[in-house]
Write a protein that holds these residues in place. Structure first.
Motif, short mmCIF file in Angstrom:
data_model
loop_
_atom_site.label_atom_id
_atom_site.label_comp_id
_atom_site.label_asym_id
_atom_site.label_seq_id
_atom_site.Cartn_x
_atom_site.Cartn_y
_atom_site.Cartn_z
N THR A 1 78.38 29.11 109.43
CA THR A 1 79.54 29.50 110.22
C THR A 1 79.61 31.03 110.31
OG1 THR A 1 80.97 29.47 108.26
CG2 THR A 1 80.81 27.43 109.56
N SER A 2 80.40 31.52 111.24
CA SER A 2 80.53 32.96 111.44
C SER A 2 81.50 33.55 110.43
CB SER A 2 81.01 33.27 112.86
OG SER A 2 81.17 34.65 113.03
N PRO A 3 81.08 34.59 109.71
CA PRO A 3 81.98 35.22 108.74
C PRO A 3 83.03 36.12 109.38
CG PRO A 3 79.88 36.34 108.74
CD PRO A 3 79.73 35.19 109.69
N VAL A 4 82.81 36.50 110.64
CA VAL A 4 83.75 37.38 111.34
C VAL A 4 83.88 36.93 112.79
CG1 VAL A 4 83.25 39.40 109.91
CG2 VAL A 4 81.92 38.99 111.98
N SER A 5 84.91 37.40 113.43
CA SER A 5 85.04 37.19 114.87
C SER A 5 84.24 38.28 115.59
CB SER A 5 86.51 37.26 115.29
OG SER A 5 87.26 36.23 114.70
N GLY A 6 83.54 37.88 116.62
CA GLY A 6 82.72 38.87 117.32
C GLY A 6 81.86 38.23 118.40
N VAL A 7 80.76 38.92 118.71
CA VAL A 7 79.86 38.49 119.78
C VAL A 7 78.49 38.19 119.18
CG1 VAL A 7 78.73 39.18 121.93
CG2 VAL A 7 81.09 39.84 121.50
N ILE A 8 77.88 37.09 119.65
CA ILE A 8 76.56 36.70 119.18
C ILE A 8 75.50 37.60 119.81
CG2 ILE A 8 74.85 34.84 119.14
CD1 ILE A 8 77.19 34.32 117.33
N GLY A 9 74.61 38.10 118.96
CA GLY A 9 73.50 38.91 119.45
C GLY A 9 72.31 38.04 119.82
N GLU A 10 71.14 38.63 119.77
CA GLU A 10 69.90 37.90 120.11
C GLU A 10 69.66 36.79 119.09
OE1 GLU A 10 65.09 38.74 120.62
OE2 GLU A 10 66.44 40.31 119.89
N ILE A 11 69.20 35.63 119.59
CA ILE A 11 68.85 34.49 118.74
C ILE A 11 67.34 34.29 118.85
CG2 ILE A 11 69.23 32.05 118.26
CD1 ILE A 11 71.96 32.30 119.57
N PRO A 12 66.56 34.76 117.87
CA PRO A 12 65.11 34.69 117.99
C PRO A 12 64.49 33.38 117.51
CG PRO A 12 65.71 35.93 116.04
CD PRO A 12 67.00 35.50 116.69
N VAL A 13 65.30 32.38 117.17
CA VAL A 13 64.77 31.11 116.66
C VAL A 13 65.12 29.99 117.64
CG1 VAL A 13 64.86 31.82 114.24
CG2 VAL A 13 66.88 30.79 115.31
N PHE A 14 64.49 28.82 117.40
CA PHE A 14 64.70 27.66 118.25
C PHE A 14 64.97 26.44 117.37
CE2 PHE A 14 61.93 30.56 120.50
CZ PHE A 14 62.52 30.64 121.75
N ALA A 15 65.64 25.46 117.94
CA ALA A 15 65.87 24.21 117.22
C ALA A 15 64.52 23.58 116.88
CB ALA A 15 66.71 23.26 118.07
N GLY A 16 64.39 23.15 115.64
CA GLY A 16 63.12 22.59 115.17
C GLY A 16 62.33 23.55 114.31
N ASP A 17 62.65 24.85 114.34
CA ASP A 17 61.95 25.83 113.51
C ASP A 17 62.28 25.60 112.04
OD1 ASP A 17 60.93 26.94 115.76
OD2 ASP A 17 62.17 28.75 115.73
N GLN A 18 61.29 25.90 111.19
CA GLN A 18 61.53 25.93 109.75
C GLN A 18 62.07 27.31 109.39
OE1 GLN A 18 61.26 23.58 107.33
NE2 GLN A 18 60.74 22.02 108.86
N VAL A 19 63.19 27.33 108.70
CA VAL A 19 63.83 28.60 108.36
C VAL A 19 63.97 28.71 106.84
CG1 VAL A 19 65.07 28.78 110.53
CG2 VAL A 19 66.14 27.60 108.61
N THR A 20 64.03 29.95 106.39
CA THR A 20 64.20 30.26 104.97
C THR A 20 65.26 31.34 104.85
OG1 THR A 20 62.59 32.06 104.89
CG2 THR A 20 61.73 29.80 104.67
N PRO A 21 65.65 31.68 103.63
CA PRO A 21 66.60 32.78 103.47
C PRO A 21 66.08 34.12 103.99
CG PRO A 21 66.63 31.41 101.51
CD PRO A 21 65.51 30.90 102.38
#
Length: 396
Positions: free
Chosen positions: A190-210
């Protein structure tokens, strides 16, 4: 004889030329005369001026937050789009939670087992307590031996230790449940602050890590424009380092600043300089500066570039029109009118005012000097400078 003939020829040509000139004059034809050019001049004076200093700047939201997952897994869903306005607590991404859910269930099963072990240990402790108390009564009546009493006492102590161990197991199991639930919660980002979303460099299905950056949420209620100012622009005491209280007063007295977007449009809301480092960058000779702008309509975006206009006042400086300045290779010249009305080239140093019309003369001239103000490019060293009629009348 030859000399007399030459003299006669010279006299003949002289008479001939004289007759031609008389003839031209009698025919009404004017003989060209030497034309002297007049130039507009001004007297150098001191005045106050406001310089619109310009600096390249980059915008940044005051609460820009990099969004990265806390757990590893497959990115199942992206719930927002680039440039979307979001509120605090709004769901941004969902990571596959099946493994985390299994971990929660396993931890809860371990907790239940630990709770059952505690109940069994407590029951055993109660039985050992009854046996110990019974043997103690019998020992007081000299019915049982001290061996039986000590043996029952040891059993009771062991039962109490088992209860303590079971309680510790429950605490550990409860921590495992809590940790598993937190990890399950991390699967919903979830979003920790109110604001505007920047660039999203990932896609659904990608494996992500911390280590994966999912996006940046720019808290854009207030935007900071970061830029650098040269040491010479800021007063010496600020550049060399002063007390924080004095610096705060100096910043508070600075004028409002304007942000100009790349397309040349001025942002309608004025900003204030809120930060100024007291250390000069040795490599660039500049100080880092920050101006804060309100962004109620969300028109400013983090990462956008533009120009900061800082109107700085200069007191008692010599301002002359740009038309009075001649730039010759690496020199900057003005033509000073000497007492005999001749022009003398004077080398000067100048500062651009930014208004497209005037410059500030820093060195080379003095108050009261008269200079050619228009047409300086056409003046030659030592040339006679004639004042226009209206200036001559003013002089009278």
């Amino acid at each position: 004889m030859a000399k007399n003939m030459k003299k006669k020829k010279v006299m003949t040509w002289t008479v001939a030329i004289a007759m031609v000139l008389v003839g031209l004059t009698s025919c009404g034809i004017d003989i060209p005369k030497e034309v002297q050019t007049s130039f507009e001049t001004i007297t150098v004076e001191e005045s106050d001026i406001v310089l619109p200093m310009k600096f390249s700047a980059k915008l940044k939201g005051q609460s820009d937050v990099t969004i990265s997952p806390q757990v590893s897994g497959q990115l199942m869903k992206i719930c927002v789009a680039e440039g979307q306005q979001v509120s605090k607590g709004q769901t941004l991404f969902i990571i596959d939670s099946r493994n985390a859910q299994h971990d929660v269930e396993a931890a809860q099963a371990n907790l239940q087992a630990a709770q059952a072990n505690l109940q069994a240990a407590e029951a055993q402790a109660n039985s050992a307590k009854l046996e110990y108390e019974s043997n103690k009564n019998l020992f007081d009546k000299k019915i049982v031996s001290s061996y039986m009493l000590e043996n029952s006492q040891n059993n009771y102590r062991q039962a109490l230790a088992a209860v303590s161990q079971a309680k510790a197991s429950i605490t550990q199991a409860q921590s495992s449940v809590n940790r598993a639930k937190v990890n399950l919660g991390f699967c919903t980002i979830t979003s920790p602050v109110s604001g505007v979303i920047g660039e999203i460099p990932v896609f659904a299905g990608d494996q992500v890590t911390p280590m994966t950056q999912l996006t940046i949420v720019s808290g854009n209620r207030q935007m900071d424009a970061e830029f650098s100012v040269t040491e010479s622009i800021i007063e010496a005491q600020v550049a060399s380092g002063i007390k924080q209280a004095d610096k705060s007063v100096y910043i508070a007295n600075l004028p409002d600043v304007i942000f100009v977007m790349k397309n040349g449009t001025e942002y309608p809301h004025r900003g204030r300089i809120t930060s100024l480092t007291g250390v000069v960058d040795a490599a660039t000779g500049s100080l880092a500066c920050k101006a804060t702008f309100p962004n109620p309509d969300g028109h400013l975006f983090s990462g956008a570039q533009g120009t900061i206009l800082l109107p700085l006042s200069r007191k008692q400086v010599m301002v002359v029109p740009q038309t009075a300045v001649v730039r010759l290779q690496d020199k900057t010249l003005v033509y000073k009118v000497m007492p005999d009305s001749t022009a003398k080239a004077i080398t000067v140093t100048t500062t651009d005012t930014g208004n497209g019309k005037d410059v500030i003369v820093n060195t080379g001239l003095g108050v009261g000097d008269r200079i050619v103000s228009v047409g300086a490019n056409n003046v030659q060293e030592g040339q006679k400078v004639l004042f226009p009629v209206e200036e001559e009348e003013k002089e009278k």
